[in-house]
Design an enzyme around this catalytic site. Structure first.
Site, short mmCIF file in Angstrom:
data_model
loop_
_atom_site.label_atom_id
_atom_site.label_comp_id
_atom_site.label_asym_id
_atom_site.label_seq_id
_atom_site.Cartn_x
_atom_site.Cartn_y
_atom_site.Cartn_z
CG ASP A 144 -2.11 -0.92 1.11
OD1 ASP A 144 -2.21 -1.62 0.10
OD2 ASP A 144 -2.93 -0.95 2.05
CG HIS B 43 -0.26 4.04 3.67
ND1 HIS B 43 -0.02 3.59 4.95
CD2 HIS B 43 -1.14 3.16 3.14
CE1 HIS B 43 -0.73 2.48 5.18
NE2 HIS B 43 -1.41 2.20 4.08
CD GLU C 225 -9.96 -3.30 -0.88
OE1 GLU C 225 -10.52 -4.34 -0.51
OE2 GLU C 225 -9.47 -2.49 -0.07
CD GLU D 68 -7.29 4.65 -0.54
OE1 GLU D 68 -7.22 3.41 -0.58
OE2 GLU D 68 -7.32 5.29 0.53
#
Ligand SMILES: *[C@@H]1O[C@H](CO)[C@@H](O)[C@H](O)[C@H]1NC(C)=O
Ligand SMILES: *[C@@H]1O[C@H](CO)[C@@H](O)[C@H](O)[C@H]1NC(C)=O
Ligand SMILES: *[C@@H]1O[C@H](CO)[C@@H](O)[C@H](O)[C@H]1NC(C)=O
Ligand SMILES: *[C@@H]1O[C@H](CO)[C@@H](O)[C@H](O)[C@H]1NC(C)=O
Ligand SMILES: *[C@@H]1O[C@H](CO)[C@@H](O)[C@H](O)[C@H]1NC(C)=O
Ligand SMILES: *[C@@H]1O[C@H](CO)[C@@H](O)[C@H](O)[C@H]1NC(C)=O
Ligand SMILES: *[C@@H]1O[C@H](CO)[C@@H](O)[C@H](O)[C@H]1NC(C)=O
Length: 688
Positions: free
Chosen positions: A441, A445, A517, A521
Site C-alpha cells: 500500500d 499512504h 483494491e 487511491e
C-alpha cells in the site's frame, strides 16, 4: 539520455506553474534526493539474497512486481506471465495455459501444470531457482547450472536456453495422446488428453522420446520454445511456426515522451517478432502507417484480462491523451452556492486541530492530512481566504512531525535491504500500518501525504522550500523512474508497466499474485505526485505523474469498472458486479479486504475516495456511473450503513441527478474520515 529528455520536455511543454518555481536544479528526480529517513531495523522483511543473484543485491529491488512470488518463501507459488501461469519449484519450471473459472462471485484462472521442465536425473533436485535479471516486462529465471528461462510478458512462447549440454525432462500432469516430430526433428506437435495441443521448437535437431506422461531428450544445448495452440484453427500453427525463430530475452518500458510509453525488447534469433497485447494495449497501440506494427486480429489467446491479441513489430508505442491535472474543480463552482460552502468551511476549519488526532496509523493519519488540504483548496477556489491561516497551521502541525521524525506515535524509516520506506509500526509487525513495513500500500499512504505537502508548498512556498528534500524522499519511494545501483528507491515501486496500473500487495506470497483494491487511491497517488511537481515547478515530475495518472485511470476503467454490456468477464460475474472488489493478477474478486460482496456501498466508495478534482476524470463515463449507482443504491437500505459510505454513493449520483443528490448530502450526519461536508458541497456544486 535522461538529461536530454528532461530538456526536451522543458521546451516541448510550456507548463505555467501557478507558483514561483521552487525547482533546485541540483536535486531533480534524476539524481534522487539527498535526504534519507532514519535507518530501519525490520524484524519482518524477507531476505532478498535467497533468490536474487548476488550481482542484483547491490541495486534497489522490486517489491510489488509481476514475479514477486518467485522471490518469497520457498518461491514456489505461480505467477501469471501472460498467457501462461508459471511455477518454479526447486529445480523445475512448470507452465500452464490456464482454464478460466468464473461465477457470480469471482473469476480466476486455475493452475494445472501442463508441462514441467527440468534436467533429467538432476543430482541436485532441491536447489532453488535464481533470478539473474529482471526488467519491466521480463524476468530471467535460472535453474542452475544449465537451464535459463526468459520469461517475457505477453510472449506466446516459453523460451528456455539450455546453457550446457544436458538431457531434458519434460513431464506432464496429463497424458500425451499424440506426438508428431517434423522430419528434421526441430519441431514437435504434442497433444494432451486435456484437449490441448502444444508445439515444441528446438534451435537445432533434438532427439526426444516419450511415454504417456514424460518426454525425455538426448543431450542437447540450445534454445527450446513451447507454445500452446489456443485454437484448433490451422492458422494458429502457421503463425507460431513463422515467428518461432525470434525470441525476446528481456523487455523494458521507456517513458521518454509526455504522452506515450514505448515497449522495447532485447531479442535473439532471426525473423519478425510476435508478442501478445492485452485489451488496453490494443486501445493505446499506435498503429499508424509508419509504425511498422501489424495487429493479427485473428490470433488470440484467452486471459482473465480479456483476449490477448497477436502483434508483430519490433517495438510498440502506446499513446494516450493526457488527463487534466488541476488544483481546483475542472469546471468551476456555481457562484450561488458560495454561502453554503463557506458556512461548511467555517465549521470544518474550526474543528481542525493537529494536536488532538488520535490515530497513529500512517494510512488514517494521511487521510486526515489530505482532508485538511482539501479545505485549503476549496477556500482558495471560492476566494474565502479567512480560513487559510488556520488550515496552514493544521497542515504544518500534522505533516512536519512525519517529515522531521518528531511524531511520537510512528515514523517513516529507511530500509536498506530492499531499499525503500517502511514505518516504525510496520517494522516489527507485518500487519502494522496495513503492511506498509512489507511494502504493502505504499502509493496509497504516501499519496495522501503528498497531497498535503503539495498544497502546503503551494500556499506557503517558504515552507515548501524548507521541506523539499523530505517531500522528495517520500515521493521517490514509489515514483523513482531511473535505475541505477546508487538510487535509494526501486523503479516505479507500485506501477506495472505491462498492465498499466499499480499493485498494492508488497512482499506477501499470494497464490493469485499481486493485487490492488482501491484504484482511486492509486490515481490519487500519481495525481498528488503531479501536484508536487506543480508546486515545486518540476516539469519532469509533472510529466511522468500525469502520464501515470492517465493510464491508471484507463486501467481502472478497463478492468475494474464493469459495464452492463461488458464482454470482458463471464456473464454471471458481469451480471452481478458493476465493479471489481480486489483485482489480482490471476483473479477478480467481488469481496473487499474489509467487506463482503453484498455491501456494495463499500465497493463503490473504495473505488472513489478521496474525492478531488481527478475523481471527475476517473468517473467521466456518465452512463457507467449511473449503472454503478443503480446497482449500489439497494445496499443503502440495510440497517447501520455508515454515513460516510452513503456520501460516496450520493457523490456519484450527483454527477447525473445533481439536485436529488444535494438533498441527500445535506441530510448526512457524518462523513468519511478523509472527507468533509465542505468537500461534498464543493463536489456537488462543481459538476457543471
Ligand atoms: C512451498 O510452500 C508452500 C506453502 O507456503 C507449500 O504448500 C509447498 O508445499 C511448498 N513447496 C515445496 C516444494 O516445498
Ligand atoms: C462460486 O464458486 C465457488 C467455488 O466453486 C463457490 O465456493 C461459490 O459459492 C460460488 N459462488 C456462487 C455465487 O455460486
Ligand atoms: C529434497 O527435499 C525433500 C523434501 O524437502 C527431501 O525429502 C529430499 O530428501 C531432498 N532431496 C535431496 C537430494 O536432498
Ligand atoms: C521443422 O521445424 C523447424 C522449426 O519450425 C523448421 O525450422 C524446419 O524447417 C522444419 N523441417 C522441415 C523439414 O519442415
Ligand atoms: C479536536 O479539537 C477541535 C477543536 O479544537 C474539536 O472541535 C474536535 O472535536 C476535537 N476532536 C477530537 C477528536 O477530540
Ligand atoms: C518538527 O515538527 C514539529 C511540529 O511541527 C515542530 O514543532 C518541530 O520544531 C520540528 N522539529 C524540527 C527539528 O524541525
Ligand atoms: C513492535 O515494537 C513495539 C515497540 O517498539 C511494541 O510495542 C510492539 O508490541 C511490537 N509489535 C510486535 C508485533 O512485535
Amino acid at each position: 539520455m535522461l538529461i536530454l529528455w528532461s530538456y526536451l520536455f522543458l521546451f516541448a511543454f510550456g507548463y505555467n506553474s501557478p507558483v514561483p518555481s521552487l525547482a533546485q536544479p541540483t536535486t531533480t528526480i534524476t539524481t534522487g534526493s539527498p535526504f534519507t529517513f532514519p535507518a530501519a531495523r525490520s524484524t519482518v522483511l524477507p531476505d532478498p539474497s535467497t533468490y536474487f543473484s548476488s550481482n542484483l543485491l547491490s541495486s534497489p529491488l522490486p517489491t510489488n512486481t509481476f514475479f514477486q512470488n518467485f522471490v518469497l518463501n520457498n518461491g514456489s507459488q505461480p505467477e501469471y506471465i501472460h498467457p501462461y501461469l508459471i511455477q518454479s519449484s526447486f529445480s523445475s519450471l512448470s507452465v500452464s495455459y490456464p482454464f478460466i473459472f468464473s461465477n457470480s462471485s469471482f473469476a480466476s484462472q486455475i493452475f494445472s501444470p501442463d508441462f514441467t521442465i527440468s534436467g533429467l536425473n538432476n543430482p541436485n533436485p532441491n536447489q532453488t531457482h535464481v533470478i539473474s535479471s529482471f526488467d519491466d516486462l521480463s524476468v530471467t529465471l535460472d535453474l542452475k547450472p544449465s537451464l535459463r528461462f526468459f520469461l517475457v510478458r505477453g510472449s506466446p512462447y516459453i523460451t528456455c536456453q539450455v546453457l550446457q549440454s544436458l538431457k531434458l525432462s519434460i513431464s506432464t500432469n496429463h497424458k500425451v495422446v499424440n506426438f508428431v516430430p517434423n522430419s528434421s526433428k526441430a519441431r514437435f506437435k504434442i497433444s494432451l488428453d486435456n484437449g490441448q495441443t502444444w508445439i515444441l521448437y528446438a534451435s537445432s535437431p533434438i532427439t526426444l522420446s516419450h511415454d504417456v506422461s514424460k518426454i525425455v531428450s538426448k543431450e542437447f544445448s540450445g534454445v527450446i520454445r513451447l507454445a500452446v495452440l489456443p485454437n484448433s484453427n490451422s492458422k494458429y500453427e502457421s503463425v507460431l511456426n513463422k515467428f518461432s525463430t525470434r525470441y525476446p530475452v528481456s523487455g523494458r518500458a521507456v517513458f521518454s515522451k509526455p504522452s506515450s510509453v514505448e515497449y522495447k525488447w532485447e531479442k535473439k534469433g532471426s525473423g519478425d517478432f510476435l508478442m501478445l497485447a492485452n485489451p488496453l494495449h490494443i486501445r493505446l497501440l499506435d498503429v499508424d502507417d509508419d509504425s511498422d506494427i501489424k495487429v493479427l486480429d485473428d490470433f488470440k489467446y484467452n486471459s482473465i484480462d480479456g483476449e490477448l491479441v497477436g502483434v508483430v513489430g519490433d517495438s510498440w508505442v502506446l499513446k494516450t491523451d493526457l488527463v487534466p491535472i488541476t488544483w481546483h474543480s475542472i469546471k468551476g463552482v456555481k457562484q450561488e452556492s458560495y454561502p453554503e460552502i463557506i458556512k461548511a468551511l467555517m465549521q470544518d476549519v474550526k474543528e481542525l486541530n493537529s494536536s488532538n488526532i488520535s490515530t497513529t496509523s500512517s494510512y488514517f493519519f494521511g487521510k486526515l492530512v489530505a482532508r485538511g488540504a482539501r479545505l485549503a483548496l476549496i477556500a482558495e477556489e471560492i476566494g474565502y481566504l479567512d480560513v487559510m491561516p488556520k488550515i496552514k497551521t493544521f497542515l504544518k502541525g500534522t505533516i512536519e512531525p512525519w517529515l522531521n521524525g518528531t511524531f511520537d506515535g510512528n515514523a517513516f524509516l529507511y530500509d536498506k535491504s530492499w531499499r525503500g520506506l517502511i514505518t516504525r509500526a510496520g517494522s516489527n509487525d507485518t500487519t502494522g500500518d496495513f503492511g506498509f513495513g512489507i511494502y504493502n500500500d505504499h502509493h496509497f499512504h504516501i499519496g495522501y501525504y503528498l497531497y498535503g505537502i503539495a498544497v502546503l508548498a503551494k500556499i506557503d512556498p517558504d515552507w515548501g522550500r524548507k521541506y523539499r528534500p523530505q517531500a522528495y524522499s517520500l515521493m521517490l519511494d514509489f515514483m523513482t523512474l531511473d535505475r541505477s545501483p546508487n538510487l535509494k528507491y526501486t523503479r516505479l515501486r507500485n506501477f506495472d508497466s505491462w498492465k498499466l496500473h499499480s499493485w498494492a500487495a508488497g512482499l506477501t506470497e499470494f497464490e493469485n499474485g499481486r493485487n490492488q483494491e482501491s484504484t482511486s487511491e492509486a490515481v490519487n497517488a500519481y495525481y498528488s505526485a503531479a501536484l508536487i511537481g506543480l508546486a515545486y515547478g518540476d516539469k519532469r515530475l509533472v510529466t511522468l505523474a500525469t502520464l501515470l495518472t492517465t493510464v491508471e485511470i484507463h486501467a481502472a476503467q478497463t478492468w475494474w469498472h464493469v459495464k452492463e454490456d461488458s464482454k470482458l468477464y463471464g456473464t454471471d460475474f458481469t451480471r452481478e458486479n458493476r465493479v471489481v472488489g480486489i483485482l489480482w493478477a490471476n483473479k477478480r474478486d467481488s469481496i473487499l479486504w474489509f467487506a463482503p460482496a453484498d455491501q456494495r456501498e463499500f465497493r463503490l466508495g473504495i473505488q472513489l475516495l478521496p474525492i478531488t478534482p481527478i475523481a471527475e476524470v476517473l468517473f467521466s463515463d456518465v452512463e457507467y456511473v449511473k449503472q454503478l449507482v443503480d446497482w449500489t443504491l439497494p445496499s443503502l437500505k440495510r440497517k447501520g450503513v455508515g454515513e460516510g459510505w452513503k456520501g460516496f454513493v450520493y457523490a456519484l449520483e450527483g454527477i447525473y441527478e445533481n439536485n436529488i443528490a444535494l438533498k441527500k448530502i445535506r441530510k448526512l450526519t457524518g462523513h468519511d474520515d478523509g472527507n468533509s461536508l465542505s468537500n461534498m458541497l464543493w463536489w456537488i456544486f462543481s459538476r457543471g
